[in-house]
Write a protein that holds these residues in place. Structure first.
Motif, PDB file in Angstrom:
ATOM      1  N   ASP A   1      -5.195   5.177  -0.302  1.00 49.06           N
ATOM      2  CA  ASP A   1      -4.301   4.025  -0.428  1.00 49.06           C
ATOM      3  C   ASP A   1      -5.079   2.724  -0.217  1.00 49.06           C
ATOM      4  O   ASP A   1      -4.925   1.757  -0.966  1.00 49.06           O
ATOM      5  CB  ASP A   1      -3.166   4.099   0.603  1.00 49.06           C
ATOM      6  CG  ASP A   1      -2.193   5.227   0.348  1.00 49.06           C
ATOM      7  OD1 ASP A   1      -2.274   5.867  -0.717  1.00 49.06           O
ATOM      8  OD2 ASP A   1      -1.347   5.469   1.235  1.00 49.06           O
ATOM      9  N   ARG A   2      -5.900   2.709   0.819  1.00 43.51           N
ATOM     10  CA  ARG A   2      -6.653   1.500   1.154  1.00 43.51           C
ATOM     11  C   ARG A   2      -7.590   1.102   0.011  1.00 43.51           C
ATOM     12  O   ARG A   2      -7.810  -0.093  -0.246  1.00 43.51           O
ATOM     13  CB  ARG A   2      -7.448   1.749   2.439  1.00 43.51           C
ATOM     14  CG  ARG A   2      -8.069   0.498   3.044  1.00 43.51           C
ATOM     15  CD  ARG A   2      -8.532   0.788   4.468  1.00 43.51           C
ATOM     16  NE  ARG A   2      -9.463   1.901   4.514  1.00 43.51           N
ATOM     17  CZ  ARG A   2      -9.563   2.758   5.541  1.00 43.51           C
ATOM     18  NH1 ARG A   2      -8.786   2.627   6.602  1.00 43.51           N
ATOM     19  NH2 ARG A   2     -10.436   3.731   5.510  1.00 43.51           N
ATOM     20  N   ALA A   3      -8.106   2.110  -0.705  1.00 38.72           N
ATOM     21  CA  ALA A   3      -9.040   1.833  -1.795  1.00 38.72           C
ATOM     22  C   ALA A   3      -8.343   1.433  -3.094  1.00 38.72           C
ATOM     23  O   ALA A   3      -8.853   0.593  -3.839  1.00 38.72           O
ATOM     24  CB  ALA A   3      -9.919   3.064  -2.040  1.00 38.72           C
ATOM     25  N   LEU A   4      -7.179   2.023  -3.378  1.00 40.52           N
ATOM     26  CA  LEU A   4      -6.536   1.823  -4.671  1.00 40.52           C
ATOM     27  C   LEU A   4      -5.352   0.871  -4.645  1.00 40.52           C
ATOM     28  O   LEU A   4      -4.991   0.293  -5.676  1.00 40.52           O
ATOM     29  CB  LEU A   4      -6.082   3.172  -5.240  1.00 40.52           C
ATOM     30  CG  LEU A   4      -7.200   4.181  -5.531  1.00 40.52           C
ATOM     31  CD1 LEU A   4      -6.610   5.472  -6.092  1.00 40.52           C
ATOM     32  CD2 LEU A   4      -8.230   3.598  -6.482  1.00 40.52           C
ATOM     33  N   LEU A   5      -4.734   0.694  -3.485  1.00 42.19           N
ATOM     34  CA  LEU A   5      -3.573  -0.188  -3.390  1.00 42.19           C
ATOM     35  C   LEU A   5      -3.886  -1.634  -3.788  1.00 42.19           C
ATOM     36  O   LEU A   5      -3.044  -2.290  -4.428  1.00 42.19           O
ATOM     37  CB  LEU A   5      -2.988  -0.120  -1.976  1.00 42.19           C
ATOM     38  CG  LEU A   5      -1.753  -0.953  -1.662  1.00 42.19           C
ATOM     39  CD1 LEU A   5      -0.643  -0.713  -2.659  1.00 42.19           C
ATOM     40  CD2 LEU A   5      -1.266  -0.654  -0.245  1.00 42.19           C
ATOM     41  N   PRO A   6      -5.060  -2.188  -3.463  1.00 44.73           N
ATOM     42  CA  PRO A   6      -5.327  -3.568  -3.889  1.00 44.73           C
ATOM     43  C   PRO A   6      -5.174  -3.793  -5.393  1.00 44.73           C
ATOM     44  O   PRO A   6      -4.713  -4.853  -5.822  1.00 44.73           O
ATOM     45  CB  PRO A   6      -6.766  -3.794  -3.422  1.00 44.73           C
ATOM     46  CG  PRO A   6      -6.892  -2.927  -2.207  1.00 44.73           C
ATOM     47  CD  PRO A   6      -6.125  -1.689  -2.556  1.00 44.73           C
ATOM     48  N   SER A   7      -5.528  -2.786  -6.200  1.00 48.77           N
ATOM     49  CA  SER A   7      -5.379  -2.947  -7.649  1.00 48.77           C
ATOM     50  C   SER A   7      -3.906  -2.983  -8.037  1.00 48.77           C
ATOM     51  O   SER A   7      -3.523  -3.683  -8.989  1.00 48.77           O
ATOM     52  CB  SER A   7      -6.101  -1.815  -8.398  1.00 48.77           C
ATOM     53  OG  SER A   7      -5.423  -0.573  -8.240  1.00 48.77           O
ATOM     54  N   MET A   8      -3.076  -2.239  -7.332  1.00 46.31           N
ATOM     55  CA  MET A   8      -1.635  -2.274  -7.588  1.00 46.31           C
ATOM     56  C   MET A   8      -1.058  -3.633  -7.199  1.00 46.31           C
ATOM     57  O   MET A   8      -0.247  -4.222  -7.926  1.00 46.31           O
ATOM     58  CB  MET A   8      -0.926  -1.169  -6.793  1.00 46.31           C
ATOM     59  CG  MET A   8      -1.225   0.249  -7.238  1.00 46.31           C
ATOM     60  SD  MET A   8      -0.273   1.434  -6.230  1.00 46.31           S
ATOM     61  CE  MET A   8      -0.558   2.956  -7.110  1.00 46.31           C
ATOM     62  N   LEU A   9      -1.475  -4.131  -6.053  1.00 45.53           N
ATOM     63  CA  LEU A   9      -0.984  -5.431  -5.593  1.00 45.53           C
ATOM     64  C   LEU A   9      -1.417  -6.539  -6.552  1.00 45.53           C
ATOM     65  O   LEU A   9      -0.657  -7.482  -6.815  1.00 45.53           O
ATOM     66  CB  LEU A   9      -1.498  -5.718  -4.183  1.00 45.53           C
ATOM     67  CG  LEU A   9      -0.960  -4.795  -3.083  1.00 45.53           C
ATOM     68  CD1 LEU A   9      -1.672  -5.072  -1.766  1.00 45.53           C
ATOM     69  CD2 LEU A   9       0.548  -4.952  -2.928  1.00 45.53           C
ATOM     70  N   ALA A  10      -2.618  -6.426  -7.101  1.00 46.82           N
ATOM     71  CA  ALA A  10      -3.118  -7.436  -8.028  1.00 46.82           C
ATOM     72  C   ALA A  10      -2.286  -7.486  -9.304  1.00 46.82           C
ATOM     73  O   ALA A  10      -2.070  -8.562  -9.881  1.00 46.82           O
ATOM     74  CB  ALA A  10      -4.582  -7.162  -8.371  1.00 46.82           C
ATOM     75  N   GLN A  11      -1.792  -6.314  -9.747  1.00 45.44           N
ATOM     76  CA  GLN A  11      -0.978  -6.284 -10.964  1.00 45.44           C
ATOM     77  C   GLN A  11       0.513  -6.429 -10.664  1.00 45.44           C
ATOM     78  O   GLN A  11       1.328  -6.572 -11.575  1.00 45.44           O
ATOM     79  CB  GLN A  11      -1.229  -4.986 -11.740  1.00 45.44           C
ATOM     80  CG  GLN A  11      -0.740  -3.728 -11.050  1.00 45.44           C
ATOM     81  CD  GLN A  11      -1.331  -2.455 -11.626  1.00 45.44           C
ATOM     82  OE1 GLN A  11      -2.357  -2.488 -12.307  1.00 45.44           O
ATOM     83  NE2 GLN A  11      -0.694  -1.320 -11.385  1.00 45.44           N
TER      84      GLN A  11
END
Length: 260
Positions: free
Chosen positions: A118-128
């Protein structure tokens, strides 16, 4: 009326996707048209067409980093993340039989892979500004078996609590977070376990299955869940059909847990 889950083309990551529930989730998403990447310690002899497999041990920080790096390099981000990986590895014998190393191993298998990924991939979700994260917990968190699943149940309890906290933080930013708590699922591992219990009691698989269900206090529907049944629930929750659902845990246990 069409009940298309509208998953076509979405980027979905599923952990532990070569056996049991994980394999069923991978199959369900792939058949719905999603682009799927999954992980396992060992790659399957017969990979599913159209699915990307990454060999990684997610119980380690290095393995999680490898998976995340591969996904971000290939896709640049992700739309759906389903943390399926988990299991109980502690020997029987109750609380006294669980060493510090075994406690840590259960946390590293059942909690930390989700936290790290989550910590690694969630930022990309938040960015979109969009995305769905689903954590697979267990009814063991409310119905532990003291003889052998205390550490596993505690780790799954931590996963559910973490999931709820994460939802409160990121749902207002466009990323839904949910958890699913299955009861006994008829996977390859659980079939082998029931056969072993049956053999020890001088009976067959059906007899062993009854022994396990009795340990659980009974399953009112009379059988364990099929992997595809749990996978169908996960796919629905990940879809836009459930866009108003966030922060909840969905139990799918055939009625095993006797309380609301």
């Amino acid at each position: 009326m069409s009940f298309d889950l509208q998953l076509n083309g979405l980027r979905a990551v599923v952990t532990g996707g070569t056996l049991g529930l994980g394999a069923a989730v991978v199959k369900t998403f792939a058949e719905a048209g999603a682009r799927v990447t999954t992980s396992a310690r060992t790659l399957p002899a017969q990979p599913m067409e159209g699915v990307t497999y990454v060999a990684a041990n997610l119980s380690t920080a290095e393995g999680t980093s490898l998976l995340a790096h591969t996904i971000l390099q290939d896709w640049g981000g992700v739309d759906i993340l389903v943390n399926v990986l988990g299991g109980s590895t502690t020997p029987a014998g109750g609380f006294a039989a669980i060493s510090d190393d075994q406690w840590i191993a259960e946390l590293n298998l059942n909690l930390m892979p989700a936290v790290r990924l989550d910590r690694a991939l969630l930022p990309s979700m938040l960015a979109q500004g969009s995305g769905v994260i689903i954590h697979v917990s267990s009814i063991q968190r409310v119905l532990p078996l003291p003889e052998s699943t205390t550490a596993y149940a505690a780790a799954k309890g931590a996963l559910t609590t973490y999931s709820k906290s994460l939802s409160k933080e990121v749902t207002p930013k466009g990323v839904r977070v949910l958890s699913v708590a299955p009861g006994w699922i008829e996977t390859e591992a659980s079939v082998a376990f029931a056969e072993r219990m049956g053999a020890q009691a001088g009976t067959d698989y059906e007899g062993g299955k009854k022994i396990v269900m009795d340990w659980l206090g009974g399953i009112p529907v009379g059988r364990p869940a099929k992997p595809h049944e749990v996978a169908d629930l996960i796919a629905f929750l990940a879809s836009s059909r459930s866009a108003s659902i966030a922060g909840s845990e969905y139990r799918i246990d055939g009625g095993t847990v006797p309380t609301v």
